[in-house]
Design a protein around this motif. Structure first.
Motif, PDB file in Angstrom:
ATOM      1  N   SER A 453      43.381  15.153  -6.562  1.00 57.66           N
ATOM      2  CA  SER A 453      43.442  16.222  -5.149  1.00 57.66           C
ATOM      3  C   SER A 453      44.664  17.219  -4.429  1.00 57.66           C
ATOM      4  N   PRO A 466      31.621  25.559   1.790  1.00 57.31           N
ATOM      5  CA  PRO A 466      30.632  24.526   1.161  1.00 57.31           C
ATOM      6  C   PRO A 466      29.907  25.645   0.107  1.00 57.31           C
ATOM      7  N   VAL A 469      29.938  23.591  -2.642  1.00 58.69           N
ATOM      8  CA  VAL A 469      29.410  22.128  -2.380  1.00 58.69           C
ATOM      9  C   VAL A 469      28.368  22.493  -3.510  1.00 58.69           C
ATOM     10  N   GLU A 470      27.683  23.748  -2.312  1.00 63.33           N
ATOM     11  CA  GLU A 470      25.919  24.202  -2.383  1.00 63.33           C
ATOM     12  C   GLU A 470      25.264  24.181  -3.955  1.00 63.33           C
ATOM     13  N   THR A 473      25.815  20.393  -6.246  1.00 67.68           N
ATOM     14  CA  THR A 473      24.919  19.720  -5.906  1.00 67.68           C
ATOM     15  C   THR A 473      23.617  20.515  -6.177  1.00 67.68           C
ATOM     16  N   GLU A 474      23.572  21.436  -6.441  1.00 73.32           N
ATOM     17  CA  GLU A 474      21.676  22.071  -6.881  1.00 73.32           C
ATOM     18  C   GLU A 474      21.488  21.801  -8.313  1.00 73.32           C
ATOM     19  N   ALA A 477      21.204  18.580  -9.716  1.00 73.71           N
ATOM     20  CA  ALA A 477      19.736  17.766  -8.516  1.00 73.71           C
ATOM     21  C   ALA A 477      18.945  18.850  -8.985  1.00 73.71           C
ATOM     22  N   ARG A 478      19.010  19.819 -10.146  1.00 71.75           N
ATOM     23  CA  ARG A 478      18.052  20.504 -10.803  1.00 71.75           C
ATOM     24  C   ARG A 478      18.183  20.238 -12.506  1.00 71.75           C
ATOM     25  N   GLU A 492      40.773  16.266   1.707  1.00 73.32           N
ATOM     26  CA  GLU A 492      40.842  15.122   3.265  1.00 73.32           C
ATOM     27  C   GLU A 492      40.280  15.952   3.976  1.00 73.32           C
ATOM     28  N   ASP A 495      33.839  13.015   5.603  1.00 73.01           N
ATOM     29  CA  ASP A 495      33.188  11.898   5.601  1.00 73.01           C
ATOM     30  C   ASP A 495      33.673  11.228   4.451  1.00 73.01           C
ATOM     31  N   ARG A 496      33.798  12.322   3.717  1.00 74.10           N
ATOM     32  CA  ARG A 496      33.607  11.477   1.729  1.00 74.10           C
ATOM     33  C   ARG A 496      35.375  12.187   1.584  1.00 74.10           C
ATOM     34  N   ARG A 499      34.228  15.461  -2.145  1.00 76.37           N
ATOM     35  CA  ARG A 499      33.222  16.434  -1.742  1.00 76.37           C
ATOM     36  C   ARG A 499      31.425  16.539  -2.520  1.00 76.37           C
ATOM     37  N   HIS A 502      27.863  12.485  -2.268  1.00 75.62           N
ATOM     38  CA  HIS A 502      26.691  12.166  -3.250  1.00 75.62           C
ATOM     39  C   HIS A 502      26.315  12.236  -4.419  1.00 75.62           C
ATOM     40  N   PHE A 582      21.615  11.309  -9.493  1.00 77.91           N
ATOM     41  CA  PHE A 582      20.807  12.566  -8.629  1.00 77.91           C
ATOM     42  C   PHE A 582      19.976  13.427  -9.327  1.00 77.91           C
ATOM     43  N   ARG A 583      18.993  12.972  -8.514  1.00 75.48           N
ATOM     44  CA  ARG A 583      17.741  14.297  -8.702  1.00 75.48           C
ATOM     45  C   ARG A 583      16.940  14.506  -9.515  1.00 75.48           C
TER      46      ARG A 583
END
Lengths: 674, 674
Positions: A453, A466, A469-470, A473-474, A477-478, A492, A495-496, A499, A502, A582-583
């Motif tokens: 970290s 973001p 991360v987007e 994630t995409e 997911a794909r 830091e 909530d995770r 990052r 998920h 994941f997806r």
């Protein structure tokens, strides 16, 4: 070398020596003053070698000095400190009791660092060489004149190698631009970029700018500015060499700062070759990735000096240079199978070899093997599986395959790079910023994010964006794959901790409760990724992240380790590898890593699994963990190496389901027509 | 129990059940909408047990709901979401592609958690009990009436024990106030404190408020508010009990939230005793530290149930309850030697003991030993060396000796507490805030700071307060001692990771470069602190911080461990204990910890050394690592325990230089007049 060894000029032009911002030692306000406030004197050069640094106390230098309360991190206004020329010190008034105070200041370098190293380690007794700063037009003219004179004196030379360019690594080590500064260059920067850099841009409170630190915007701008300067300065020199019909090579090592030969406009110079000194496979891949030049040479350790660059005894009675070379070559050879290396080399005092005839003999063997491998590359690249990996870092392609100089043994990122350097997959390097802005190229099917970290490898603050991360994630997911090692996507304050938790299906507790996590319900033995590992895993890692929790019902611990015994009721099981779906995509998480045969195999499997290409994993694969192979379809040949010091027997799985059985001598290279 | 078991009333008053803020599952915006924006539906109770929680969808409840983009951490304005009563869901509009969305909402608890636990683990078949919320005056009146009726029905009872008070631990576990909320109580809070709390104060994005999390200002205010409420609610109940000539005890365990019996005004209740259930020594010290009541009882595990509270089989064919009790008692007994425990107890179904006669026999032995130890305390406290330790945490005295409920085996802080619970030193607990505001009390000569970065134990953001750093720097500079374990004073964003690195003499790299730190030049074998450890150290730690660097020339690595082999040139040495001198004081750093005899001894030595009291360390000390002793000067007796399951022979060093030789049976307690 153009910036050192011209001491006559340097003595006459001390204001044109190279400069560096230094962060002084911190001084603790001792609480003796009135009401807790007192005067504190910071001796600027305290703790620094006086034969290396000389204070630059000129008015234009002092404009850049800064003084900080390091306890609060606040810079003191000018009226709170003054320079005491007699003492070479800065005096702070109104210092708060028990706070730490430190100053950033500018110093001249009066002894070039590599020259000093040779004095210390190799007992050189020559006059210390002073490094000249080509930021000054007079120095650049002098360099050109010196080169012209040298070329005139050496008409027989056909290849001119820039052993060094101009600036060495700064105090942050590999890749730190700290030694490129001067009031003159900083003023030129201000004029071009429209804002002013500070000393702290370079010192970071004494942490400086190591490669493992994500660059600030200001520092990145300075790097771009310096690269421009490098190109302008170097082009006439290369042109001079070419004009005389000679070739120009350069050493990517000591004074390469500003060149960034892996990307950018370096290719425009028309340089003819690179020489990279290597211990490891990942370093050979740096040479291989220098596509801006046509010829790539690796220079082996150990150098022909009594001691290695690391201080290890080599060509001296306590040394074991042949054993060392065996170790290095076994690691480097894996990389040479993956990427074309044109030349190999050594350096130092050849006379030292007299007492080590077995070394000379083994060099001949290494040369034979290297030539054999190069010949295989000539008919085309080796087969790589249908896996194209993008390794993320703050640097991207600019610092492809680089970590912090030679191997950082405690670094999961570096250990991963070393394993990766010999795997049959496509590899490229992307920066977090380019992924956030443009996403992944279409051919990439696995992304790797690894490291601690806050580092340039894991990403640090980059994960607050973001868009990054987007995009990732995409991507998964794909149908894409993500392989994270250590603290991937860690940042830091959310909530995770990861990052991309998920996507990874696993996270470290954002605030570590350090409970007794027992993963009994989530263990899955015999997974594809861990198929070659001992039951359960128990892999050897140099670093391992505790306090992990699975956060997806699809996540499975496919390798784990028992970390202790408990007389009460806990199992002390710690996940080592977690696989998740994941997806439409997949992810794999490694809680640590270390370059060794079992982990290298697990990493290879993870990359193929994440890409959904398990079926292709067996093609051109050795059964034995200690053997690896590369198939060269153009040459119609298969190269198989034994990475171990024992004789091994292995089968190679061929395309179409056939098998080739081989017996391999220790460290052998075998080539078969197939 | 006053808040459960009154289902008739509860059914008629479902609006007076206890409530809790829950953080919903996060929903990923799947990228199906127009231009990346779409509607996302968050089913609020998805993943939560429906037999435990019922949505509170009343208008006053919904005033507190919040919806977040968890990817960015931003709260969505009200107009971006709406409640869909039919689906029990919140619908978000304009959700950004691949962002995670989550809602905080209020739910009723329709099944009290301990009752549910007994249904699940102990096969209770009774009607699920609903927990009533005493925030409502009607509930308080009902509780009083129920207690009065019970007292009338049970005139023979002389001691009334509150097995529970009102609120159980929230979803963050031990000490989480999450179950104390209701629109009514929150409105009363607003009126008293002048500001409004939010759902996020309690959910923290699903992390809730575990003890290991430093409390926010808002949460701390709420705790104070609830403590006031607890006192008002409980006083009439205690008075009723006392009015009938009975004594009032309470169990510090399941529903103790709001009471905070270790500090504050709890003593004003005049409660007569505490019962604390314990596995370990540190838990016995919690009971011992409950000075607000005159009688302190510890209740042993295993309970007389087929399974332990942790799920471990006990009084059933697979169970080994006698072995378990031996383990627990060996650990608890150390604490009993340091602090007076008045009573011991067990609980559960006595009938289960029939099949375990050896258990009954061993309970008799434990009782004999416990009575013997209590008798020793009656003539005065045991001798403690001239070392007074202050353990720092976010909680201070309020949560003295507490961690996160039962032992957190992976926690350096908890492991340290367990070792400390039996050491012959004075111990108190201070909060970071009180140290920052008032400094250390004069009698304290060693401060302990331990745990992972960001926790309530290490301190997290508390270290951004320069006053805290000033106070502790001054304390050590003027002769005090500091013992840090794990990540003491750690906080990101400065030029140091440890904010007290200048005192500790050691730091973790603020941005981990993970180089090959070899500490050969700084190792010091045979130091006082490591005198009982194997040469070099090689201590067993549950957690160990890598990437350490010594930052003071006075720092010495006094215990270290080899973490790997390197074929190249690195030693893979990692510091385990670092000793440093800072001005007139001293500091000791442990890179990890685990409660075991060798580490307990090293911790004891470190505390004495840090206090500059090495000379006193030998007084009343056992040679053997597995033996410990306590001298009771009032009684003129010495108690010696064998903590191991083997016979041991040890000498005890007496004051004045004498030695007492003892042979000890496995797990024996021996008492000698001296």
């Amino acid at each position: 070398c153009l910036i050192r060894g011209d001491n006559a000029f340097a003595r006459a032009n001390r204001d044109k020596l190279q400069q560096i911002f230094l962060a002084s030692r911190e001084v603790l306000a001792g609480g003796e003053g009135d009401g807790g406030a007192e005067r504190v004197s910071i001796e600027l050069l305290a703790g620094f070698p006086r034969d290396v640094y000389a204070l630059n106390a000129s008015p234009e230098s002092r404009e850049y000095w800064q003084v900080f309360d390091r306890t609060t991190g606040e810079e003191l206004p000018r009226e709170r400190w003054r320079f005491l020329p007699d003492k070479g010190a800065v005096e702070v008034s109104g210092a708060r009791r028990w706070h730490r105070y430190g100053a950033d200041f500018l110093a001249f370098e009066i002894w070039e660092s590599i020259n000093r190293y040779n004095h210390r380690v190799n007992n050189w007794k020559t006059e210390p060489e002073m490094p000249l700063d080509p930021a000054h037009p007079e120095v650049r003219e002098r360099m050109k004149a010196n080169l012209a004179a040298w070329l005139d004196r050496n008409p027989h030379v056909s290849v001119v190698r820039f052993t060094t360019f101009y600036y060495g690594n700064g105090r942050g080590g590999w890749g730190d631009y700290g030694r490129t500064v001067s009031p003159r260059a900083l003023e030129l920067f201000r004029q071009r970029y429209g804002y002013r850099l500070t000393a702290e841009t370079f010192t970071n409170g004494g942490l400086y700018n190591p490669t493992h630190r994500p660059p600030s915007k200001e520092y990145a701008d300075w790097m771009a500015f310096q690269h421009d300067f490098f190109m302008e300065t170097t082009r006439p020199l290369v042109d001079m060499i070419h004009a005389r019909g000679k070739k120009a090579f350069f050493l990517l090592g000591d004074q390469w700062i500003g060149s960034e030969p892996l990307e950018g406009r370096f290719a425009e110079l028309g340089m003819d070759g690179v020489v990279k000194s290597v211990f490891n496979g990942f370093e050979a891949r740096i040479a291989g990735a220098t596509e801006s030049v046509p010829v790539r040479e690796i220079r082996f350790h150990p150098y022909f000096f009594p001691k290695e660059v690391t201080g290890k005894p080599t060509f001296c009675p306590e040394g074991t240079p042949t054993e060392d070379l065996r170790t290095y070559w076994a690691d480097i050879r894996r990389a040479c199978l993956r990427v074309r290396i044109d030349r190999i080399g050594f350096g130092g005092y050849v006379s030292l070899l007299e007492k080590f005839p077995d070394f000379v003999e083994y060099v001949a063997e290494v040369s034979r093997q290297a030539r054999t491998i190069r010949a295989l590359h000539e008919a085309g690249a080796p087969y790589a599986g249908p896996v194209n990996v993008a390794v993320l870092s703050s640097w991207g392609r600019t610092r492809a395959w680089m970590c912090s100089g030679h191997m950082q043994h405690a670094s999961v990122y570096n250990q991963m790079l070393e394993s990766l350097s010999g795997l049959p997959v496509g590899v490229e390097f992307l920066s977090f910023r380019e992924v956030a802005e443009r996403g992944l190229p279409a051919h990439v099917n696995v992304v790797v994010n690894a490291g601690r970290s806050g580092t340039a490898w894991s990403g640090g603050e980059a994960w607050r964006d973001p868009a990054l991360v987007e995009r990732l994630t995409e991507f998964v997911a794909r149908g894409g794959g993500l392989v994270g090692l250590g603290e991937p996507s860690a940042c830091e304050g959310g909530d995770r901790f990861f990052r991309l938790a998920h996507v990874l299906g696993v996270d470290r507790e954002p605030v570590p409760g350090e409970g007794n996590a027992d993963y009994g319900g989530w263990l899955e033995a015999g997974h594809f990724i861990a198929a070659d590992a001992p039951a359960g895993g128990g892999l050897e890692f140099v670093s391992s992240l505790p306090n992990l929790e699975l956060v997806s019902p699809d996540a499975r611990v496919v390798a784990w380790v028992k970390t202790g015994e408990c007389a009460y009721f806990h199992k002390y099981l710690q996940p080592q590898i977690v696989a998740n779906r994941f997806r439409s995509g997949r992810s794999v998480y490694f809680a640590g890593f270390k370059y060794n045969p079992a982990n290298t195999r697990a990493l290879g499997r993870a990359l193929f699994w994440a890409a959904g290409q398990e079926a292709a994993f067996d093609e051109w694969r050795c059964d034995d963990l200690h053997a690896e192979c590369a198939y060269f379809p153009g040459a119609g040949r298969l190269a198989v190496v034994n990475n171990s010091r024992e004789a091994r027997r292995t089968a190679v799985h061929l395309t179409g389901g056939g098998r080739l059985e081989l017996e391999l001598e220790p460290l052998a290279l075998a080539v078969r027509e197939v």
